[in-house]
Design a protein around this motif. Structure first.
Motif, PDB file in Angstrom:
ATOM      1  N   THR A   1      13.531  -4.446  81.528  1.00  0.00           N
ATOM      2  CA  THR A   1      13.652  -4.539  82.978  1.00  0.00           C
ATOM      3  C   THR A   1      14.856  -3.721  83.423  1.00  0.00           C
ATOM      4  O   THR A   1      15.979  -3.948  82.954  1.00  0.00           O
TER       5      THR A   1
ATOM      6  N   LEU B   1      17.075  -1.847  86.683  1.00  0.00           N
ATOM      7  CA  LEU B   1      17.385  -1.733  88.107  1.00  0.00           C
ATOM      8  C   LEU B   1      17.846  -0.309  88.387  1.00  0.00           C
ATOM      9  O   LEU B   1      18.830   0.163  87.815  1.00  0.00           O
TER      10      LEU B   1
ATOM     11  N   PHE C   1      18.386  -8.380  83.960  1.00  0.00           N
ATOM     12  CA  PHE C   1      18.035  -6.976  83.750  1.00  0.00           C
ATOM     13  C   PHE C   1      18.591  -6.510  82.413  1.00  0.00           C
ATOM     14  O   PHE C   1      19.701  -6.889  82.019  1.00  0.00           O
TER      15      PHE C   1
ATOM     16  N   THR D   1      20.985  -1.231  84.289  1.00  0.00           N
ATOM     17  CA  THR D   1      20.930  -0.579  85.589  1.00  0.00           C
ATOM     18  C   THR D   1      21.151   0.907  85.358  1.00  0.00           C
ATOM     19  O   THR D   1      21.783   1.321  84.374  1.00  0.00           O
TER      20      THR D   1
END
Length: 304
Positions: free
Chosen positions: A107, A109, A180, A183
């Motif tokens: 995941t 960002l 997350f 990023t």
């Protein structure tokens, strides 16, 4: 015979020269922009913004299966090979904490995903990652949504969020209890509109363009500059990241100039980052890098 572009990541699909014939088959609109080099090789006029945008359409269609892609006039048109390099080096970073294997379904960002949505498009295709893209500009966000909705399968892999507070980076975007793996960010480079214009003028001169020519890669204010420039933006990112230390494994951002690193390293020490990594990247004569930091020790990153 194809020659490789020096410096690009080994998994980067753009290590060889562009196969213009194959790209035209994937995107027939590219044909009208094909010109010849002095040695007779097919190319495009990189000083022509429409040619550059159409080349991007062809690259995304041919290599990443993106059938529908466009950006509004005047918005940043990213050079795809360099953006792909960031994704692949980030994959290596995540693999280091996963027994050498790039994690599936990671995941990510994407801070300031832009109208072009370039990082999610590459990351979804190459690694099957799931992306959340944040964006402060409503027109850019609307265009990114149009790209997601215009391509089969992307609605399951990419979600977009409006950053309502232009002074914030993670606040209001990372929700409570949300996790997350990483990023990523391509921060505003310049510290003023004047600096951005000067940079555009240098690019025009290097391309042999007239002073009134349109910029080949474009860019809106929030894409190109902010008060204090890149260092100020990343310092704010570092300060905010400490608030989400348990929700994000790795925070990362591009850093355009090596001389910008010392104040960033000092700030990372001050906020208590457990580990800081620098990944160098190169494309021909152009060198760039991203830095990554985490507040988790190795054991905690593996548990996540």
């Amino acid at each position: 015979m194809t020659s490789e572009k020096p410096g690009l990541h080994p998994r980067n699909r753009h290590r060889s020269r562009y196969d213009m014939k194959a790209l035209c088959e994937s995107c027939p609109a590219l044909r009208e922009f094909i010109t010849q080099t002095p040695t007779g090789e097919p190319t495009v006029n990189f000083a022509d913004p429409l040619a550059v945008k159409t080349l991007n359409k062809a690259l995304l269609a041919h290599y990443y299966g993106v059938a529908q892609w466009d950006i509004p006039e005047g918005y940043l048109c990213p050079p795809v090979p360099g953006r792909a390099d960031y994704i692949h080096h980030l994959a290596d970073l995540l693999a280091e904490g996963n027994e050498g294997t790039v994690p599936a379904q990671a995941t990510i960002l994407d801070v300031g995903t832009g109208s072009n949505l370039i990082y999610p498009l590459i990351g979804v295709h190459e690694y099957g990652w799931r992306f959340t893209g944040s964006e402060v500009d409503p027109e850019a966000l609307a265009n990114a949504n149009a790209i997601v909705n215009g391509n089969a399968g992307l609605t399951r892999a990419i979600r977009l969020r409006r950053q309502k507070d232009a002074s914030a980076i993670f606040t209001g975007v990372i929700h409570k209890n949300e996790q997350f793996d990483a990023t990523l960010c391509n921060p505003p480079f310049h510290d003023s509109a004047e600096s951005a214009r000067a940079g555009s003028e240098r690019k025009r001169r290097n391309l042999g363009q007239a002073t009134d020519a349109a910029a080949n890669f474009g860019g809106q204010q929030q894409e190109l500059w902010c008060e204090g420039g890149e260092v100020a933006f990343i310092l704010k990112m570092i300060a905010e990241s400490a608030q989400y230390a348990r929700q994000v494994k790795w925070f990362t951002t591009l850093v355009s100039r090596g001389e910008n690193l010392p104040p960033l390293y000092r700030a990372l020490t001050e906020v208590g980052a457990v580990k800081v990594v620098k990944k160098e990247m190169a494309q021909g004569q152009k060198h760039s890098r991203f830095i990554a930091w985490t507040f988790m020790d190795n054991a905690k990153r593996r548990q996540r």
